[in-house]
Design a protein around this motif. Structure first.
Motif, short mmCIF file in Angstrom:
data_model
loop_
_atom_site.label_atom_id
_atom_site.label_comp_id
_atom_site.label_asym_id
_atom_site.label_seq_id
_atom_site.Cartn_x
_atom_site.Cartn_y
_atom_site.Cartn_z
N ASP A 26 0.83 -1.21 0.00
CA ASP A 26 0.00 0.00 0.00
C ASP A 26 0.86 1.26 0.00
O ASP A 26 0.45 2.31 0.49
CB ASP A 26 -0.98 0.03 1.17
N PRO A 73 -12.82 -5.72 -2.88
CA PRO A 73 -13.21 -4.63 -1.98
C PRO A 73 -12.36 -4.66 -0.72
O PRO A 73 -12.07 -5.72 -0.17
CB PRO A 73 -14.68 -4.96 -1.67
N ASP A 74 -11.95 -3.51 -0.27
CA ASP A 74 -11.01 -3.39 0.85
C ASP A 74 -11.57 -4.05 2.12
O ASP A 74 -12.57 -3.58 2.67
CB ASP A 74 -10.73 -1.91 1.11
N ALA A 76 -10.43 -3.86 4.99
CA ALA A 76 -10.26 -2.94 6.11
C ALA A 76 -11.28 -1.81 6.11
O ALA A 76 -11.34 -1.04 7.07
CB ALA A 76 -8.84 -2.35 6.10
N ARG A 82 -20.50 -3.79 -1.85
CA ARG A 82 -19.10 -4.16 -2.04
C ARG A 82 -18.63 -3.95 -3.47
O ARG A 82 -17.45 -4.08 -3.76
CB ARG A 82 -18.88 -5.61 -1.61
N LYS A 86 -13.89 0.95 -1.83
CA LYS A 86 -12.48 1.01 -2.23
C LYS A 86 -12.00 -0.37 -2.65
O LYS A 86 -12.30 -1.38 -2.02
CB LYS A 86 -11.64 1.53 -1.07
N GLN A 87 -11.23 -0.42 -3.73
CA GLN A 87 -10.68 -1.67 -4.25
C GLN A 87 -9.18 -1.74 -3.94
O GLN A 87 -8.47 -0.73 -4.07
CB GLN A 87 -10.88 -1.76 -5.76
N VAL A 88 -8.72 -2.91 -3.53
CA VAL A 88 -7.31 -3.09 -3.20
C VAL A 88 -6.78 -4.36 -3.85
O VAL A 88 -7.52 -5.32 -4.08
CB VAL A 88 -7.09 -3.15 -1.67
N THR A 90 -4.80 -7.71 -3.56
CA THR A 90 -4.45 -8.64 -2.49
C THR A 90 -3.45 -9.71 -2.93
O THR A 90 -2.75 -10.27 -2.09
CB THR A 90 -5.69 -9.35 -1.93
N ARG A 189 -1.00 -9.87 0.13
CA ARG A 189 -1.18 -9.00 1.29
C ARG A 189 -1.81 -9.80 2.43
O ARG A 189 -2.77 -10.54 2.22
CB ARG A 189 -2.07 -7.81 0.92
N TYR A 191 -3.94 -10.18 5.72
CA TYR A 191 -4.99 -9.56 6.53
C TYR A 191 -5.28 -10.38 7.78
O TYR A 191 -6.34 -10.22 8.39
CB TYR A 191 -6.27 -9.42 5.71
#
Length: 200
Positions: A26, A73-74, A76, A82, A86-88, A90, A189, A191
């Protein structure tokens, strides 16, 4: 004769890997339309993840190399819808073709800033070592796992896996590699800390 890898290709491989690591940490945003990964080859809904997408890229430096990212979809920042949150990124996977010669494991360890001596499993537990061995031995696919070093600028931990092809000690052909060749790099990533918070 096996295809050779040019200095320009090797440099591009390093740039792709460092960019992917920055995105997973990030430290850098991801824009699929403007990225060093190349041109979007395909974009499909990610199976089993509402609002998730799987992107495949083709890079002119490696036309036959697979470059794949999972965007979801994030976790966090959960949203009621969804598909609009925000999109991230992974997960990142690159499968090199041609395979990369003359890139040592220590070079990748330094390039991606990983911790040596342990890796983290899917439950967030620390496991000793980095060498996962070959599976199965006759295939000579040799895997190594790491946790990326914790940098002050990074929000998320990243798990790292390298896959090398070990040389065949019984093949005397002059064009056969005498040192391991880089096949795949996988970044994900982590989580697990967030999941533990939700359980608590």
């Amino acid at each position: 004769m096996r295809p050779t890898v040019t200095d320009a290709q090797r440099d591009m491989a390093f740039r792709i890997l460092t960019t992917a690591m920055a995105i997973l940490r990030d430290d850098q945003p991801f824009d699929p339309a403007h990225t060093i990964f190349g041109r979007i080859l395909a974009a499909h809904p990610l199976r089993g993840r509402v609002g998730g997408m799987e992107y495949s890229f083709v890079n002119p430096a490696f036309p036959r190399t697979q470059i794949i990212l999972f965007v979801v979809p994030d976790p966090a920042a959960p949203s009621a819808d969804r598909t609009k949150g925000k999109q991230v990124v992974t997960h990142f996977t690159i499968r090199f073709s041609p395979l990369l010669r003359d890139i040592s494991r220590s070079t990748l360890e330094d390039l991606l800033h990983v911790d040596i001596g342990y890796w983290i499993d899917g439950n967030g537990e620390r496991r000793p070592g980095n060498d996962m061995g070959t599976a199965p031995p006759e295939i000579r696919l040799h895997s190594y796992r790491y946790r990326a070093s914790n940098l002050p600028t990074s929000r998320f931990p990243v798990d790292v896996e390298f896959a090398f092809g070990d040389p065949d000690p019984n093949d005397p052909a002059p064009d056969e590699p005498k040192t391991p060749v880089l096949m795949d790099v996988l970044l994900s990533r982590d989580y697990s800390a967030l999941r533990r918070q939700y359980r608590e």
